[in-house]
Design a protein around this motif. Structure first.
Motif, PDB file in Angstrom:
ATOM      1  N   PRO A  36       0.933  -1.217   0.107  1.00 36.78           N
ATOM      2  CA  PRO A  36       0.031  -0.054   0.070  1.00 36.78           C
ATOM      3  C   PRO A  36       0.882   1.170   0.004  1.00 36.78           C
ATOM      4  N   LEU A  37       2.032   1.396   0.674  1.00 34.68           N
ATOM      5  CA  LEU A  37       2.886   2.379   0.776  1.00 34.68           C
ATOM      6  C   LEU A  37       3.441   2.647  -0.729  1.00 34.68           C
ATOM      7  N   PHE A  38       3.998   1.517  -1.354  1.00 35.08           N
ATOM      8  CA  PHE A  38       4.512   1.711  -2.622  1.00 35.08           C
ATOM      9  C   PHE A  38       3.672   1.875  -3.819  1.00 35.08           C
ATOM     10  N   ALA A  39       2.410   1.806  -3.524  1.00 28.22           N
ATOM     11  CA  ALA A  39       1.453   1.984  -4.724  1.00 28.22           C
ATOM     12  C   ALA A  39       1.823   3.242  -5.611  1.00 28.22           C
ATOM     13  N   GLY A  40       1.909   2.906  -6.895  1.00 24.06           N
ATOM     14  CA  GLY A  40       1.979   4.020  -7.807  1.00 24.06           C
ATOM     15  C   GLY A  40       3.594   4.630  -7.930  1.00 24.06           C
ATOM     16  N   LYS A  41       4.417   4.070  -7.183  1.00 21.30           N
ATOM     17  CA  LYS A  41       5.786   4.405  -7.051  1.00 21.30           C
ATOM     18  C   LYS A  41       6.669   3.542  -8.112  1.00 21.30           C
ATOM     19  N   SER A  42       7.596   4.542  -8.747  1.00 23.11           N
ATOM     20  CA  SER A  42       8.656   3.946  -9.696  1.00 23.11           C
ATOM     21  C   SER A  42       9.500   2.915  -8.989  1.00 23.11           C
ATOM     22  N   LEU A  43      10.092   2.140 -10.169  1.00 25.28           N
ATOM     23  CA  LEU A  43      10.851   0.897  -9.408  1.00 25.28           C
ATOM     24  C   LEU A  43      12.027   1.417  -9.109  1.00 25.28           C
ATOM     25  N   GLY A  44      12.742   2.393  -9.322  1.00 26.55           N
ATOM     26  CA  GLY A  44      13.931   3.100  -8.670  1.00 26.55           C
ATOM     27  C   GLY A  44      13.613   3.777  -7.212  1.00 26.55           C
ATOM     28  N   HIS A  45      12.259   4.288  -7.130  1.00 27.46           N
ATOM     29  CA  HIS A  45      11.822   4.652  -5.830  1.00 27.46           C
ATOM     30  C   HIS A  45      11.664   3.459  -4.830  1.00 27.46           C
ATOM     31  N   LYS A  46      11.273   2.421  -5.431  1.00 23.00           N
ATOM     32  CA  LYS A  46      11.052   1.224  -4.553  1.00 23.00           C
ATOM     33  C   LYS A  46      12.364   0.495  -4.117  1.00 23.00           C
ATOM     34  N   VAL A  47      13.302   0.327  -5.028  1.00 24.62           N
ATOM     35  CA  VAL A  47      14.549  -0.261  -4.736  1.00 24.62           C
ATOM     36  C   VAL A  47      15.218   0.582  -3.790  1.00 24.62           C
ATOM     37  N   ALA A  48      15.418   2.044  -4.003  1.00 30.06           N
ATOM     38  CA  ALA A  48      16.003   2.717  -3.145  1.00 30.06           C
ATOM     39  C   ALA A  48      15.785   2.725  -1.649  1.00 30.06           C
ATOM     40  N   ARG A  49      14.215   2.556  -1.225  1.00 33.19           N
ATOM     41  CA  ARG A  49      13.873   2.478  -0.126  1.00 33.19           C
ATOM     42  C   ARG A  49      13.785   0.845   0.498  1.00 33.19           C
ATOM     43  N   THR A  98       0.804   6.645   6.713  1.00 29.79           N
ATOM     44  CA  THR A  98       2.356   7.041   6.337  1.00 29.79           C
ATOM     45  C   THR A  98       2.570   6.887   5.187  1.00 29.79           C
ATOM     46  N   ASP A  99       3.559   7.520   4.778  1.00 33.78           N
ATOM     47  CA  ASP A  99       4.423   7.219   3.176  1.00 33.78           C
ATOM     48  C   ASP A  99       5.743   6.433   3.528  1.00 33.78           C
ATOM     49  N   THR A 100       6.328   6.491   2.143  1.00 33.67           N
ATOM     50  CA  THR A 100       7.512   5.898   2.236  1.00 33.67           C
ATOM     51  C   THR A 100       8.713   6.750   2.655  1.00 33.67           C
ATOM     52  N   GLY A 101       8.457   8.119   2.600  1.00 34.50           N
ATOM     53  CA  GLY A 101       9.290   8.658   3.425  1.00 34.50           C
ATOM     54  C   GLY A 101       9.926   8.611   4.771  1.00 34.50           C
ATOM     55  N   PHE A 102       8.549   8.101   5.416  1.00 31.22           N
ATOM     56  CA  PHE A 102       8.656   7.628   6.778  1.00 31.22           C
ATOM     57  C   PHE A 102       9.432   6.406   6.692  1.00 31.22           C
ATOM     58  N   LEU A 103       9.177   5.263   6.109  1.00 25.35           N
ATOM     59  CA  LEU A 103      10.105   4.256   6.016  1.00 25.35           C
ATOM     60  C   LEU A 103      11.570   4.451   5.708  1.00 25.35           C
ATOM     61  N   LEU A 104      11.987   5.252   5.105  1.00 31.13           N
ATOM     62  CA  LEU A 104      13.225   5.945   4.379  1.00 31.13           C
ATOM     63  C   LEU A 104      14.042   6.499   5.730  1.00 31.13           C
ATOM     64  N   GLY A 105      13.244   7.375   6.256  1.00 32.75           N
ATOM     65  CA  GLY A 105      14.060   8.196   7.639  1.00 32.75           C
ATOM     66  C   GLY A 105      13.998   6.958   8.756  1.00 32.75           C
ATOM     67  N   GLY A 106      13.326   5.835   8.873  1.00 30.75           N
ATOM     68  CA  GLY A 106      13.331   4.933   9.613  1.00 30.75           C
ATOM     69  C   GLY A 106      14.759   4.065   9.285  1.00 30.75           C
ATOM     70  N   GLY A 107      14.833   3.877   7.930  1.00 30.71           N
ATOM     71  CA  GLY A 107      15.854   3.075   7.544  1.00 30.71           C
ATOM     72  C   GLY A 107      17.071   3.620   7.724  1.00 30.71           C
ATOM     73  N   LEU A 108      17.221   5.150   7.439  1.00 29.69           N
ATOM     74  CA  LEU A 108      18.418   5.962   7.761  1.00 29.69           C
ATOM     75  C   LEU A 108      18.956   5.626   9.412  1.00 29.69           C
ATOM     76  N   CYS A 109      17.992   6.044   9.895  1.00 27.94           N
ATOM     77  CA  CYS A 109      18.331   5.745  11.496  1.00 27.94           C
ATOM     78  C   CYS A 109      19.006   4.432  11.901  1.00 27.94           C
ATOM     79  N   VAL A 110      18.097   3.527  11.283  1.00 27.24           N
ATOM     80  CA  VAL A 110      18.618   2.158  11.568  1.00 27.24           C
ATOM     81  C   VAL A 110      20.083   1.798  11.122  1.00 27.24           C
ATOM     82  N   VAL A 111      20.159   2.052  10.033  1.00 31.25           N
ATOM     83  CA  VAL A 111      21.634   1.474   9.314  1.00 31.25           C
ATOM     84  C   VAL A 111      22.784   2.506  10.026  1.00 31.25           C
TER      85      VAL A 111
END
Length: 230
Positions: A89-102, A123-136
């Protein structure tokens, strides 16, 4: 940095402390196995999967068992097929590059925090990305600091650092529990994982438990939706 990414980063700070703690255990083990600091840093960036990296370090030796190591990592990381499906549901309509990067920065921790946020208020994929940056960031810092301490900390379990892995996943699981309708899928997943671990060597129980629980949840979806609506 967008507001969504910032919120995701901040929301994952509590689990990031535990991620750094059990990352330090990996760093200690890596140092004891003779894995170099730079090689560990590259592993953090390219693989970024805690359980898979523990297996890689455990198998590290001379000559390097590349084929066996690759197969083991693939088996353990098959669970990301289920994680990716849950994020549809979060990635619906997003490009492949957007999906792979996140998706490269998706870990169990920021996935769980994101799903909890999605269920609570969306929420959206930006929230997911922010969490990933924090965790990594926490994971890399923990592993690399642990590597430097490897010569001094020969038994990380004496400092209970090994328990941090269990503690953070227990907390994440509790945050995702939605009540009685989750009991059956969870029980089926646990029973299947335990049975698999007793019968098959390796980490197959991760996959079988996750798939069994997901299948039961999917088959009971109509009842779950009725219960949610009521």
């Amino acid at each position: 940095m967008s507001e969504s990414v910032r919120r995701g980063f901040v929301a994952n700070l509590p689990v990031a402390a535990s991620v750094g703690a059990y990352g330090s255990v990996l760093g200690v083990l890596a140092a004891q196995k003779g894995l170099g600091w730079l090689a560990l840093a590259l592993m953090n960036i390219s693989v970024f999967a805690g359980s898979a990296q523990f297996v890689m370090v455990e198998m590290w030796g001379t000559p390097l068992p590349i084929v066996e190591m690759t197969m083991a990592v693939m088996v353990i990381n098959l669970r990301y097929m289920l994680i990716g499906a849950s994020l549809r549901p979060l990635f619906a309509g997003k490009s492949l590059g957007h999906k792979v990067a996140r998706m490269h920065l998706v870990a169990d921790e920021n996935w769980a925090v994101t799903m909890a946020e999605y269920r609570r208020c969306g929420t959206d994929t930006g929230f997911l990305l922010g969490g990933g940056l924090c965790v990594v960031t926490a994971w890399s810092a923990g592993t690399l600091i642990g590597h430097r301490l490897g010569a001094f900390v020969t038994h990380p379990e004496a400092f209970a650092l090994d328990f941090a892995f269990v503690a953070v996943f227990t907390a994440l699981a509790a945050s995702l529990f939605e009540g009685r309708r989750d009991i059956l899928p969870w029980l089926v997943a646990a029973a299947t994982a335990i049975a698999t671990e007793c019968v098959f060597p390796g980490k197959w129980y991760i996959i079988t438990g996750g798939m069994a629980g997901a299948l039961v949840a999917m088959l009971s979806q109509p009842e779950r939706e009725v219960a949610h609506a009521s």
